[in-house]
Write a protein that holds these residues in place. Structure first.
Motif, short mmCIF file in Angstrom:
data_model
loop_
_atom_site.label_atom_id
_atom_site.label_comp_id
_atom_site.label_asym_id
_atom_site.label_seq_id
_atom_site.Cartn_x
_atom_site.Cartn_y
_atom_site.Cartn_z
N PHE A 1 21.96 40.90 49.02
CA PHE A 1 21.49 41.49 47.77
C PHE A 1 22.65 42.02 46.94
N LEU A 2 23.56 42.74 47.59
CA LEU A 2 24.70 43.31 46.88
C LEU A 2 25.69 42.23 46.43
N SER A 3 25.74 41.13 47.17
CA SER A 3 26.63 40.02 46.79
C SER A 3 26.26 39.46 45.42
N ILE A 4 24.97 39.46 45.12
CA ILE A 4 24.49 38.94 43.84
C ILE A 4 25.10 39.75 42.68
N PHE A 5 25.27 41.05 42.90
CA PHE A 5 25.78 41.94 41.85
C PHE A 5 27.31 42.06 41.89
N SER A 6 27.94 41.42 42.86
CA SER A 6 29.40 41.54 42.97
C SER A 6 30.11 40.20 42.80
N ILE A 7 29.43 39.24 42.15
CA ILE A 7 30.08 37.95 41.90
C ILE A 7 31.29 38.14 40.99
N LYS A 8 31.11 38.96 39.94
CA LYS A 8 32.22 39.28 39.04
C LYS A 8 32.18 40.76 38.69
N PRO A 9 32.56 41.63 39.63
CA PRO A 9 32.56 43.07 39.35
C PRO A 9 33.63 43.44 38.34
N LEU A 10 33.53 44.62 37.79
CA LEU A 10 34.50 45.07 36.80
C LEU A 10 35.89 45.20 37.41
N PHE A 11 35.95 45.73 38.63
CA PHE A 11 37.23 45.84 39.34
C PHE A 11 37.27 44.79 40.44
N GLN A 12 38.36 44.05 40.49
CA GLN A 12 38.47 42.95 41.44
C GLN A 12 39.77 43.01 42.23
N LEU A 13 39.71 42.47 43.43
CA LEU A 13 40.91 42.33 44.24
C LEU A 13 41.62 41.07 43.81
N LYS A 14 42.93 41.18 43.54
CA LYS A 14 43.68 40.04 43.01
C LYS A 14 45.03 39.91 43.70
N THR A 15 45.53 38.67 43.75
CA THR A 15 46.92 38.46 44.16
C THR A 15 47.77 38.38 42.89
N ASP A 16 49.05 38.68 43.03
CA ASP A 16 49.95 38.60 41.86
C ASP A 16 51.21 37.82 42.22
N ASN A 17 52.18 37.89 41.38
CA ASN A 17 53.40 37.10 41.58
C ASN A 17 54.22 37.53 42.78
N ASN A 18 53.94 38.70 43.33
CA ASN A 18 54.65 39.15 44.52
C ASN A 18 54.16 38.45 45.79
N CYS A 19 53.01 37.80 45.69
CA CYS A 19 52.44 37.11 46.86
C CYS A 19 53.31 35.91 47.23
N VAL A 20 53.69 35.84 48.52
CA VAL A 20 54.52 34.73 49.00
C VAL A 20 53.74 33.78 49.91
N LYS A 21 52.38 33.92 49.91
CA LYS A 21 51.50 33.04 50.69
C LYS A 21 51.77 33.11 52.19
N CYS A 22 52.20 34.25 52.69
CA CYS A 22 52.48 34.38 54.12
C CYS A 22 51.21 34.46 54.96
N LYS A 23 50.10 34.81 54.32
CA LYS A 23 48.77 34.87 54.92
C LYS A 23 48.56 36.04 55.90
N LEU A 24 49.44 37.03 55.87
CA LEU A 24 49.22 38.22 56.68
C LEU A 24 47.90 38.90 56.30
N CYS A 25 47.60 38.86 55.01
CA CYS A 25 46.35 39.45 54.52
C CYS A 25 45.14 38.74 55.11
N GLU A 26 45.21 37.41 55.19
CA GLU A 26 44.10 36.63 55.74
C GLU A 26 43.93 36.87 57.23
N PHE A 27 45.03 37.11 57.93
CA PHE A 27 44.97 37.37 59.37
C PHE A 27 44.19 38.65 59.67
#
Length: 238
Positions: free
Chosen positions: A170-196
């Protein structure tokens, strides 16, 4: 542990005590809708539901990661495994299977409402694992499901939240495009530590699925390059 994780632990502990020990109900989408279907009234719970929906529209599924008592117990379960086995990478489900299973919670959502309508009973509340802890609709089935949820989360992080929770759907329906979002930026080196470290198995370095993200910020804590930010949608990328 960084400041945001300390604040989250305080929030989780507070709401767990509030829901389980200080109230006679667990704040749940079905506690409002099922009552409306059965009795045509919603009572004071509708105010709290509106607040949670508003928070979700603004911040995403913050309820799941900061307030939900079952989410709190599920997190303790998978982190126990991490402590015992000293794992650096959380276990994952086969990606093809995972992408299909995340839609199962929507089936549970719809099925629960249909059963409530046709059986004239609180269909999901009768089996809700938190219902057992709060003594509101505690049954043998809800106790069995609670044990299943904790065991499943030990092997698959946040298994119930990922694949079966109708409130999460139910909450997923309202959080498809929330006002505040988690984003990656240019500092990301694709190391995938975050995904781990992501308990929801989100491919963060490819595309962050906002509706599946529970705002636990384990990814931000794991990132060594400062490559993740939580900001409003109007902020320009670096």
């Amino acid at each position: 542990m960084d400041k945001i994780q300390i604040l989250r632990k305080i929030s989780q502990t507070f709401f767990f005590i509030y829901f389980v020990f200080l109230t006679s109900f667990c704040l749940c989408f079905f506690g409002v809708i099922e009552k409306f279907i059965l009795k045509g009234t919603v009572g004071q719970l509708i105010v709290k539901l509106i607040v949670i929906i508003a928070l979700t529209l603004i911040l995403g599924r913050v309820f799941c990661g900061w307030m939900c008592p079952l989410g709190f117990l599920s997190e303790l379960s998978y982190k126990l495994r991490v402590k015992l086995f000293k794992t650096k990478k959380l276990p994952t489900v086969n990606e093809k299977i995972h992408k299909k299973l995340i839609y199962l919670k929507y089936v549970v959502l719809v099925a629960s409402l249909i059963l409530t309508y046709y059986l004239l009973t609180y269909a999901f509340c009768q089996v809700c694992p938190i219902g057992f802890l709060t003594n509101l609709y505690g049954t043998v089935i809800s106790f069995i499901i609670l044990i299943f949820v904790l065991i499943a989360s030990f092997f698959i992080p946040m298994a119930f939240c990922r694949y079966l929770c109708p409130l999460g759907a139910f909450l997923s329906i309202f959080s498809i495009k929330p006002l505040f979002q988690l984003k990656t930026d240019n500092n990301c080196v694709k190391c995938k530590l975050c995904e781990f470290k992501c308990p929801m198995q989100i491919k963060i370095t490819e595309k962050i699925d906002q509706k599946e993200c529970i705002r636990c910020f384990e990814c931000k804590s794991a990132c060594r390059k400062g490559g993740l930010s939580f900001s409003h949608i109007f902020r320009k990328e670096n």
